[in-house]
Design a protein around this motif. Structure first.
Motif, PDB file in Angstrom:
ATOM      1  N   SER A   1       0.838  -1.208   0.000  1.00 66.71           N
ATOM      2  CA  SER A   1       0.000   0.000   0.000  1.00 66.71           C
ATOM      3  C   SER A   1       0.868   1.251   0.000  1.00 66.71           C
ATOM      4  O   SER A   1       0.590   2.213  -0.726  1.00 66.71           O
ATOM      5  N   ARG A   2       1.939   1.238   0.798  1.00 67.36           N
ATOM      6  CA  ARG A   2       2.839   2.396   0.823  1.00 67.36           C
ATOM      7  C   ARG A   2       3.536   2.557  -0.528  1.00 67.36           C
ATOM      8  O   ARG A   2       3.688   3.677  -1.037  1.00 67.36           O
ATOM      9  N   PHE A   3       3.965   1.439  -1.109  1.00 67.32           N
ATOM     10  CA  PHE A   3       4.609   1.476  -2.421  1.00 67.32           C
ATOM     11  C   PHE A   3       3.662   2.023  -3.493  1.00 67.32           C
ATOM     12  O   PHE A   3       4.029   2.877  -4.298  1.00 67.32           O
ATOM     13  N   ARG A   4       2.432   1.541  -3.482  1.00 63.02           N
ATOM     14  CA  ARG A   4       1.462   1.922  -4.531  1.00 63.02           C
ATOM     15  C   ARG A   4       1.117   3.397  -4.475  1.00 63.02           C
ATOM     16  O   ARG A   4       0.903   4.038  -5.504  1.00 63.02           O
ATOM     17  N   THR A   5       1.080   3.952  -3.270  1.00 62.91           N
ATOM     18  CA  THR A   5       0.719   5.363  -3.120  1.00 62.91           C
ATOM     19  C   THR A   5       1.939   6.270  -3.071  1.00 62.91           C
ATOM     20  O   THR A   5       1.805   7.487  -3.147  1.00 62.91           O
ATOM     21  N   GLY A   6       3.139   5.666  -2.936  1.00 63.35           N
ATOM     22  CA  GLY A   6       4.355   6.472  -2.832  1.00 63.35           C
ATOM     23  C   GLY A   6       5.290   6.288  -4.002  1.00 63.35           C
ATOM     24  O   GLY A   6       5.193   6.987  -5.023  1.00 63.35           O
ATOM     25  N   ALA A   7       6.212   5.321  -3.885  1.00 65.93           N
ATOM     26  CA  ALA A   7       7.265   5.142  -4.893  1.00 65.93           C
ATOM     27  C   ALA A   7       6.701   4.848  -6.276  1.00 65.93           C
ATOM     28  O   ALA A   7       7.231   5.332  -7.286  1.00 65.93           O
TER      29      ALA A   7
ATOM     30  N   GLN B   1       3.917   5.884  -7.606  1.00 64.97           N
ATOM     31  CA  GLN B   1       3.423   7.123  -8.195  1.00 64.97           C
ATOM     32  C   GLN B   1       4.572   8.042  -8.605  1.00 64.97           C
ATOM     33  O   GLN B   1       4.526   8.688  -9.654  1.00 64.97           O
ATOM     34  N   GLU B   2       5.638   8.045  -7.784  1.00 62.45           N
ATOM     35  CA  GLU B   2       6.784   8.899  -8.085  1.00 62.45           C
ATOM     36  C   GLU B   2       7.503   8.445  -9.354  1.00 62.45           C
ATOM     37  O   GLU B   2       8.084   9.257 -10.072  1.00 62.45           O
ATOM     38  N   GLN B   3       7.479   7.147  -9.643  1.00 67.71           N
ATOM     39  CA  GLN B   3       8.189   6.615 -10.805  1.00 67.71           C
ATOM     40  C   GLN B   3       7.217   6.054 -11.849  1.00 67.71           C
ATOM     41  O   GLN B   3       7.558   5.156 -12.618  1.00 67.71           O
ATOM     42  N   ARG B   4       6.015   6.615 -11.881  1.00 72.05           N
ATOM     43  CA  ARG B   4       4.972   6.079 -12.753  1.00 72.05           C
ATOM     44  C   ARG B   4       5.402   6.039 -14.215  1.00 72.05           C
ATOM     45  O   ARG B   4       5.154   5.056 -14.939  1.00 72.05           O
TER      46      ARG B   4
ATOM     47  N   ARG C   1      18.996  -9.719   4.737  1.00 75.53           N
ATOM     48  CA  ARG C   1      19.673  -8.472   5.105  1.00 75.53           C
ATOM     49  C   ARG C   1      20.418  -7.850   3.924  1.00 75.53           C
ATOM     50  O   ARG C   1      20.932  -6.726   4.051  1.00 75.53           O
ATOM     51  N   VAL C   2      20.480  -8.570   2.814  1.00 73.21           N
ATOM     52  CA  VAL C   2      21.306  -8.125   1.685  1.00 73.21           C
ATOM     53  C   VAL C   2      20.433  -7.967   0.445  1.00 73.21           C
ATOM     54  O   VAL C   2      20.138  -8.927  -0.262  1.00 73.21           O
ATOM     55  N   ASP C   3      20.001  -6.754   0.192  1.00 73.04           N
ATOM     56  CA  ASP C   3      19.163  -6.451  -0.968  1.00 73.04           C
ATOM     57  C   ASP C   3      19.986  -5.637  -1.955  1.00 73.04           C
ATOM     58  O   ASP C   3      20.286  -4.468  -1.704  1.00 73.04           O
ATOM     59  N   PRO C   4      20.389  -6.218  -3.083  1.00 70.61           N
ATOM     60  CA  PRO C   4      21.256  -5.493  -4.018  1.00 70.61           C
ATOM     61  C   PRO C   4      20.640  -4.206  -4.567  1.00 70.61           C
ATOM     62  O   PRO C   4      21.362  -3.249  -4.851  1.00 70.61           O
ATOM     63  N   THR C   5      19.318  -4.160  -4.684  1.00 70.69           N
ATOM     64  CA  THR C   5      18.703  -2.930  -5.193  1.00 70.69           C
ATOM     65  C   THR C   5      18.854  -1.786  -4.196  1.00 70.69           C
ATOM     66  O   THR C   5      18.891  -0.622  -4.587  1.00 70.69           O
ATOM     67  N   ARG C   6      18.949  -2.117  -2.905  1.00 69.34           N
ATOM     68  CA  ARG C   6      19.171  -1.091  -1.879  1.00 69.34           C
ATOM     69  C   ARG C   6      20.651  -0.738  -1.793  1.00 69.34           C
ATOM     70  O   ARG C   6      21.015   0.440  -1.670  1.00 69.34           O
ATOM     71  N   ILE C   7      21.516  -1.745  -1.840  1.00 64.72           N
ATOM     72  CA  ILE C   7      22.951  -1.503  -1.732  1.00 64.72           C
ATOM     73  C   ILE C   7      23.443  -0.598  -2.854  1.00 64.72           C
ATOM     74  O   ILE C   7      24.240   0.318  -2.637  1.00 64.72           O
ATOM     75  N   PHE C   8      22.952  -0.843  -4.070  1.00 61.38           N
ATOM     76  CA  PHE C   8      23.394  -0.063  -5.224  1.00 61.38           C
ATOM     77  C   PHE C   8      22.432   1.078  -5.577  1.00 61.38           C
ATOM     78  O   PHE C   8      22.653   1.791  -6.560  1.00 61.38           O
ATOM     79  N   ASP C   9      21.367   1.221  -4.785  1.00 61.19           N
ATOM     80  CA  ASP C   9      20.421   2.329  -4.961  1.00 61.19           C
ATOM     81  C   ASP C   9      19.960   2.441  -6.416  1.00 61.19           C
ATOM     82  O   ASP C   9      20.064   3.502  -7.043  1.00 61.19           O
ATOM     83  N   THR C  10      19.440   1.340  -6.946  1.00 59.63           N
ATOM     84  CA  THR C  10      19.031   1.321  -8.352  1.00 59.63           C
ATOM     85  C   THR C  10      17.539   1.578  -8.511  1.00 59.63           C
ATOM     86  O   THR C  10      16.754   1.409  -7.577  1.00 59.63           O
ATOM     87  N   GLU C  11      17.184   1.921  -9.727  1.00 60.66           N
ATOM     88  CA  GLU C  11      15.782   2.131 -10.075  1.00 60.66           C
ATOM     89  C   GLU C  11      15.238   0.865 -10.732  1.00 60.66           C
ATOM     90  O   GLU C  11      16.016   0.014 -11.200  1.00 60.66           O
TER      91      GLU C  11
END
Length: 222
Positions: free
Chosen positions: A12-18, A20-23, A47-57
């Protein structure tokens, strides 16, 4: 058992936040498909999410995750090979330019391998893990022997790095990987993320060592 509800709350937070920001980006990805330039082979560790570590879209990385971020050697035994299939798809279909084997410190799979937690366990009691971790058995045995001689060796840290090197060597047993690398269209990289310190180390082609990436800090308080 509130964990699944927490996922739905997160959606729900993703759908209304991120989202929408990257629609526009999501719409473009839906229409044109994906064209990531990088394949990352990472550990399943939560604990190891590569999308977070490398801050990717979204759409930047093709990611495959498994226990201890291992790559098996090329094997055409007609069995099912999930990681090998992902590598084949990324290299031959998506035409990625880079493959990164991303290990991490304090890896549970590596620790279990060293301690023999799942050795000779039956299927249903750890047999799948035992067979999977047997990929690094020779390196594990070498490090175990070294630790007996020099107990001050950090055997777990040594095996984490050895497993990344082995996975890079196994990647080159896939003909399509070796051919792309020889042609200069594909580069292989090894990296290790330290969970506690937040430090990323990358295997240097010049020194053969894992070197920490220097980060320039910006003073946001001023």
């Amino acid at each position: 058992m509130p964990e699944f509800k927490a996922l739905l709350d997160g959606y729900s937070r993703f759908r209304t936040g991120a989202y929408q920001e990257q629609r526009r980006r999501y719409d473009a990805l839906a229409d044109k498909g994906q064209a990531p330039g990088v394949l990352v082979i990472s550990c399943s560790d939560s604990r190891v999410d590569p999308t977070r570590i490398f801050d990717t879209e979204p759409g930047q990385m093709f990611v495959v995750r498994n226990v201890a971020n291992l790559v098996p050697p090329c094997d055409r035994d007609n069995a099912q090979h999930s990681t090998s299939a992902a590598i084949e798809y990324a290299v031959t279909q998506l035409k990625v330019h880079h493959v990164v084997v991303l290990g991490h410190a304090r890896c549970g799979g590596i620790k279990a391998s060293l301690e023999g937690t799942f050795d000779d366990a039956a299927v249903g009691e750890g047999g799948f893990i035992d067979r999977w971790m047997s990929l690094i058995a020779p390196a594990r045995d070498t490090i175990r022997a070294a630790a007996l001689i020099s107990p001050d060796i950090d055997a777990c840290a040594a095996l984490e790095l050895a497993a990344i090197r082995l996975s890079l060597a196994n990647l080159r047993t896939f003909p399509f990987v070796a051919e792309a690398e020889a042609a200069g269209t594909l580069k292989l990289h090894g990296a290790l993320f330290d969970i506690a310190e937040g430090v990323l180390k990358v295997l240097s082609a010049e020194t053969g060592k894992f070197e920490p990436i220097t980060v320039e800090w910006t003073d946001t308080a001023s």
